[in-house]
Design a protein around this motif. Structure first.
Motif, mmCIF file in Angstrom:
data_model
loop_
_atom_site.group_PDB
_atom_site.id
_atom_site.type_symbol
_atom_site.label_atom_id
_atom_site.label_comp_id
_atom_site.label_asym_id
_atom_site.label_seq_id
_atom_site.Cartn_x
_atom_site.Cartn_y
_atom_site.Cartn_z
ATOM 1 N N MET A 201 0.826 -1.203 0.000
ATOM 2 C CA MET A 201 0.000 0.000 0.000
ATOM 3 C C MET A 201 0.861 1.254 0.000
ATOM 4 S SD MET A 201 -3.219 -1.162 2.318
ATOM 5 C CE MET A 201 -4.052 0.402 2.173
ATOM 6 N N LYS A 202 2.028 1.116 0.564
ATOM 7 C CA LYS A 202 2.942 2.258 0.562
ATOM 8 C C LYS A 202 3.415 2.536 -0.862
ATOM 9 C CE LYS A 202 7.055 3.870 2.874
ATOM 10 N NZ LYS A 202 8.140 3.558 3.779
ATOM 11 N N GLY A 205 0.507 3.892 -2.792
ATOM 12 C CA GLY A 205 0.176 5.167 -2.166
ATOM 13 C C GLY A 205 1.148 6.254 -2.597
ATOM 14 N N TYR A 206 2.411 5.871 -2.711
ATOM 15 C CA TYR A 206 3.392 6.864 -3.137
ATOM 16 C C TYR A 206 3.097 7.323 -4.565
ATOM 17 C CZ TYR A 206 7.626 9.096 -4.623
ATOM 18 O OH TYR A 206 8.500 10.008 -5.143
ATOM 19 N N GLN A 208 0.254 7.393 -5.955
ATOM 20 C CA GLN A 208 -0.921 8.260 -5.921
ATOM 21 C C GLN A 208 -0.601 9.627 -5.327
ATOM 22 O OE1 GLN A 208 -3.708 5.674 -3.910
ATOM 23 N NE2 GLN A 208 -4.827 5.461 -5.820
ATOM 24 N N PHE A 209 0.344 9.615 -4.419
ATOM 25 C CA PHE A 209 0.772 10.889 -3.843
ATOM 26 C C PHE A 209 1.383 11.781 -4.927
ATOM 27 C CE2 PHE A 209 4.628 13.082 -2.271
ATOM 28 C CZ PHE A 209 4.012 14.090 -1.569
ATOM 29 N N GLU A 210 2.272 11.172 -5.725
ATOM 30 C CA GLU A 210 2.884 11.959 -6.798
ATOM 31 C C GLU A 210 1.823 12.373 -7.811
ATOM 32 O OE1 GLU A 210 5.688 13.288 -6.877
ATOM 33 O OE2 GLU A 210 6.859 12.214 -5.384
ATOM 34 N N ARG A 247 8.277 7.390 -8.941
ATOM 35 C CA ARG A 247 9.573 8.081 -8.957
ATOM 36 C C ARG A 247 9.758 8.878 -10.242
ATOM 37 N NH1 ARG A 247 11.277 3.671 -5.810
ATOM 38 N NH2 ARG A 247 11.763 2.347 -7.586
ATOM 39 N N HIS A 250 7.707 11.869 -10.111
ATOM 40 C CA HIS A 250 8.317 12.855 -9.231
ATOM 41 C C HIS A 250 9.189 13.816 -10.045
ATOM 42 C CE1 HIS A 250 9.870 14.293 -5.386
ATOM 43 N NE2 HIS A 250 11.035 14.366 -5.990
ATOM 44 N N PRO A 314 -7.517 8.162 -3.996
ATOM 45 C CA PRO A 314 -6.567 7.492 -3.105
ATOM 46 C C PRO A 314 -7.246 6.445 -2.219
ATOM 47 C CG PRO A 314 -7.101 9.641 -2.245
ATOM 48 C CD PRO A 314 -7.861 9.507 -3.524
#
Ligand code: SF4
Ligand code: SF4
Ligand code: SF4
Ligand code: SF4
Lengths: 436, 399
Positions: A201-202, A205-206, A208-210, A247, A250, A314
């Motif tokens: 999930m991390k 989630g990352y 989705q964060f970006e 990444r 990002h 999310p």
């Protein structure tokens, strides 16, 4: 299937297929790259598409890691990562595979399903052939029959999607996901633990964060970048591990931040801002976004499941227990999903309204893949709602071939002209000022 | 037909509660030899204080035992289940990893500070700090059987309405004035920010979250089933005193505030009720609040209180995160598609929905029209910022 000896005729057919498919893919990639304004940091996304579709590679991964094919957005990728495999999205836009699938499925079946069946039949795409398991959420009749067809050829797991989103339906879907997780464990031979699920999930989630940062940047400056390029990025996400995709995104975000600080946009003109919604747009069937932007429109946003919508909602874990995480996945897969497979899908109208507000949309193109009944069904409702807002909308039906391109071009061109005519004169004056 | 069933259900619940109420003072949970002794303990470290704490300690021990038994029973159920059984270990163990959540500091910090501060002041304000405002009655569940409490708590006279009207007129007016005044000003913000019983429930919920024990996910039907219980409690609170009993006989709150303040308190049915409430709110956040009569009375004013929950229905994606997070199970906060004001009578204004809402501006808490807390995607995903920064460092180092 691959182990059978291949007759020379079949081999020739396969070779022809590969060369034709990669030519088409290469052509569309080139057209996307030629479109001005792609951020430099987008190159890796194009590269992924090229690897998969032109060079016929499989998803890059460590030895021994299996891939699990998924369709639609309702199969949580988190579960696949948690079981130690890598998800790939198999929904396809290949014209070449479609032409083979045309003989396998009834005439009125949707091209997406035909393309998938075609790939499975010809067996030259490592992406499809190496899948240890395919997961099919049953979102329409074509997908249901596709599941049956695929099951004769590979491991298949179906997910029963509830018709509505009552609390009981969600409980049922949680159970469905547990069963799916069991199948995944069997397939990969790994045990799912709290830690592996949390790690998975991390990862997503990352990403989705970006993505959420990306969308915020995009909202902050109109004409920051082109929708076709965003489509390419979103499509590339199907063939990249989520953290890797995050990444790369990002870096794109960093570049966009610089663009914003320099107030740099892809165009200096006030191009008509168009929103694309409806049936999925999947590489290489990217002709409609390309046509829009090649004819001086801007694809300002899209509400399609292979585009922004598929990933932007999310996962919001509330309860920190294992079961709580599973629940958050089930909820995220169903409740915010504005897929027409749900009986009552009025939430899609609100989503469109919000996007129109966020991205200053001036016209909506409603895309219907021939034979995609559920999306076609909702056209009337949406047309009515947009009519009340005074936003022009057209319905574009297309198929997986290039025969309808001319017709699409004419209609899109007329639509863009229509929007320009509707624009208030002040806007045009400022435009002239720009050049004056 | 359905209506008839509802009436029967309500009647049944009424009967059961009446029976409970009737036996309330006949069921001793913990009895001191002398009755409520209001004499003050010298110090919070004295043996006497510890002795007076005994019933509370007993309650905590029994609640823990109850919780462990419930967990054990559920483990058995999970193990036997065809779909869940194979994840028995994953579900019942608690790993070391964490899903990045949200920034720690923020609205919830304020809320916790308020709850802790208010509870401390209410309970120890009189004894430890010598703050006493006996004329003020707060509609809050902090039991004034603790005669040393900072302010009065309206529940006492609400539960003894028959006695209230025998007081001098000035006291009656003061009682109603302050009670209604605070209720109008704060509404159920009292529940979300001040009430010690709310704090207690949030603490046990927090313990469960830390231990990663799964809760009980209630559906809308289950919430609806509690409605008759809730109204019955209201009736018991306001009406029982005229029928010869009173709510205080089995009110669970009597087991907290007076005892902590060092007052010798014998518990009757209240002790059992408290254990029930603690176990309940361990598995379902704010379980007691779902049936709290005082909360209902505060909620009656929900249309005019200045604190409100507002929704931008267009921004909402119906993702259901708010509903999932809401301790009071308020579903319309997620389904509402027209109204901009979604303050519900059950809403305790805890802000959990806003904290979990991932859509910018979809939900907000307002005070007198001003937004004081607004939902945003940035906030929901704030736990990942560290990850992003790590990315920057990595690239920075390699270039
Ligand atoms: S026992 Fe309960 S209702 Fe009675 S005064 Fe104490 S807190 Fe209020
Ligand atoms: S509902 Fe009752 S117990 Fe809960 S916080 Fe409000 S007053 Fe306290
Ligand atoms: S609606 Fe929101 S503020 Fe009200 S009780 Fe539920 S979570 Fe708390
Ligand atoms: S959390 Fe926000 S976006 Fe999701 S349903 Fe609730 S209000 Fe709507």
């Amino acid at each position: 299937m691959n182990t059978q000896t291949v007759s020379p005729r079949e081999q020739r057919q396969k070779d022809r297929f590969i060369s034709k498919a990669s030519q088409t893919a290469a052509k569309y990639l080139r057209r996307m790259e030629e479109l001005s304004g792609a951020p430099e940091s987008m190159v890796p996304f194009f590269r992924v598409l090229r690897d998969i579709y032109v060079d016929g590679k499989d998803v890059s991964r460590e030895d021994g890691v299996k891939t699990v094919g998924t369709y639609c957005v309702m199969a949580p990728h988190e579960l696949i990562y948690a079981a130690g495999a890598i998800p790939v999205k198999l929904c396809s836009g290949s014209y070449t595979a479609f032409s083979i699938g045309d003989d396998l499925a009834p005439r009125d079946a949707c091209p997406l399903v035909k393309a998938v069946a075609g790939f499975q039949q010809i067996g030259v795409m490592p992406l499809y052939d190496n899948c240890a398991l395919m997961v099919l959420p049953i979102t329409c009749d074509c997908k249901k029959k596709l599941a049956g067809y695929l099951a004769e050829r590979c491991e298949v797991c179906t997910l029963q999607i509830p018709v509505s989103k009552e609390d009981e339906d969600i409980e049922q879907y949680v159970r469905e996901l547990y069963q799916f997780l069991g199948v995944l464990e069997e397939t990969t031979g790994n045990r799912v633990t709290y830690d592996s699920l949390a790690d998975a999930m991390k990862k997503t989630g990352y990403a989705q964060f970006e993505l959420s940062r990306f969308l915020r940047l995009k909202k902050s400056l109109p004409y920051l970048l082109r929708g076709t390029h965003i489509m390419a990025m979103m499509n590339a996400a199907s063939y990249m591990p989520a953290d890797e995709w995050g990444r790369q995104l990002h870096l794109v975000n960093r570049e966009l931040e610089q663009r914003i600080s320099r107030n740099e946009t892809v165009t200096r003109r006030q191009l008509p801002r168009i929103l694309l919604t409806g049936s999925p747009i999947i590489f290489p069937n990217i002709k409609i976004p390309l046509l829009i932007e090649e004819m001086c429109g801007i694809l300002a946003a899209d509400e399609t499941c292979m585009g922004e919508r598929g990933m932007s909602d999310p996962v919001v874990p509330v309860d920190q227990s294992f079961d709580g995480l599973m629940r958050s996945l089930a909820i995220r897969a169903t409740r915010p999903c504005s897929c027409p497979t749900f009986a009552d899908n009025r939430q899609r109208i609100f989503r469109l309204k919000q996007m129109i507000r966020d991205y200053q949309i001036e016209g909506v193109i409603y895309h219907v893949l021939r034979g995609c009944l559920v999306y076609d069904f909702e056209y009337r409702q949406i047309e009515e709602a947009l009519g009340e807002l005074g936003i022009p909308v057209i319905r574009l039906e297309s198929d997986y071939n290039e025969e309808d391109v001319e017709q699409l071009r004419i209609r899109i061109e007329a639509f863009i002209e229509l929007i320009k005519l509707k624009k208030p004169p002040e806007v045009r004056r400022t435009e002239r000022d720009y050049y004056g | 037909m359905k209506q008839a069933k509802k009436i029967w259900l309500t009647a049944g619940v009424c009967a059961a509660m009446f029976a409970l109420a009737w036996f309330a003072w006949r069921l001793p949970f913990f009895e001191f030899s002398e009755e409520y002794s209001a004499e003050q303990v010298g110090s919070f470290l004295s043996l006497k204080y510890l002795k007076n704490l005994l019933p509370l300690i007993l309650i905590l021990l029994l609640s823990s035992l109850g919780i462990l038994i419930c967990i054990g029973v559920r483990k058995r159920i999970i193990r036997k289940d065809p779909a869940f059984g194979r994840f028995f270990e994953a579900r019942t163990g608690s790993g070391g990893k964490k899903v990045p959540g949200q920034r720690k500091l923020g609205f919830m910090t304020v809320r916790w500070a308020a709850m802790l501060g208010a509870s401390f002041l209410m309970i120890f304000g009189g004894t430890a700090l010598n703050l006493r405002f006996a004329e003020v009655s707060l509609p809050i569940f902090s039991c004034p059987v603790n005669t040393e409490q900072m302010t009065e708590s309206s529940c006492y006279y609400l539960a003894h309405l028959n006695d209230l009207f025998e007081l001098p007129l000035k006291d009656i007016l003061l009682f109603f004035g302050t009670t209604i005044g605070f209720a109008l000003l704060l509404g159920r913000v009292i529940c979300g920010f001040l009430c010690p019983m709310g704090l207690l429930q949030d603490v046990v919920h927090g313990i469960r979250q830390k231990a990663r024990v799964e809760g009980v996910a209630m559906t809308d039907k289950m919430y609806a089933a509690l409605t008759p219980v809730k109204w019955m409690m209201v009736f018991l609170l306001l009406g029982l005193s005229f029928l010869g009993g009173n709510f205080c006989n089995f009110c669970p709150l009597v087991a907290v505030s007076p005892i902590l303040a060092g007052i010798q308190t014998s518990l009757y049915f209240s002790g059992f009720f408290m254990i029930f409430a603690l176990i309940g709110s361990f598995f379902k956040r704010r379980f007691f609040c779902l049936i709290c009569p005082l909360g209902v009375l505060l909620g009656l004013l929900h249309r005019i209180t200045p604190f409100r929950i507002k929704k931008d229905c267009t921004a909402c994606t119906e993702c259901g995160a708010c509903y999932e997070a809401c301790p009071m199970g308020i579903k319309q906060i997620y389904t509402e598609r027209e109204k901009t004001d979604v303050t519900d009578m059950n809403c305790i204004l805890c802000g959990e929905c806003i904290r979990k809402c991932p859509e910018d501006n979809a939900l907000a808490m307002t005070f007198a029209g001003k937004k004081i807390y607004t939902a945003s995607r940035k906030q929901v995903m704030s736990g990942y910022h560290a990850e992003g920064r790590k990315q920057d460092r990595r690239r920075g180092g390699s270039v």
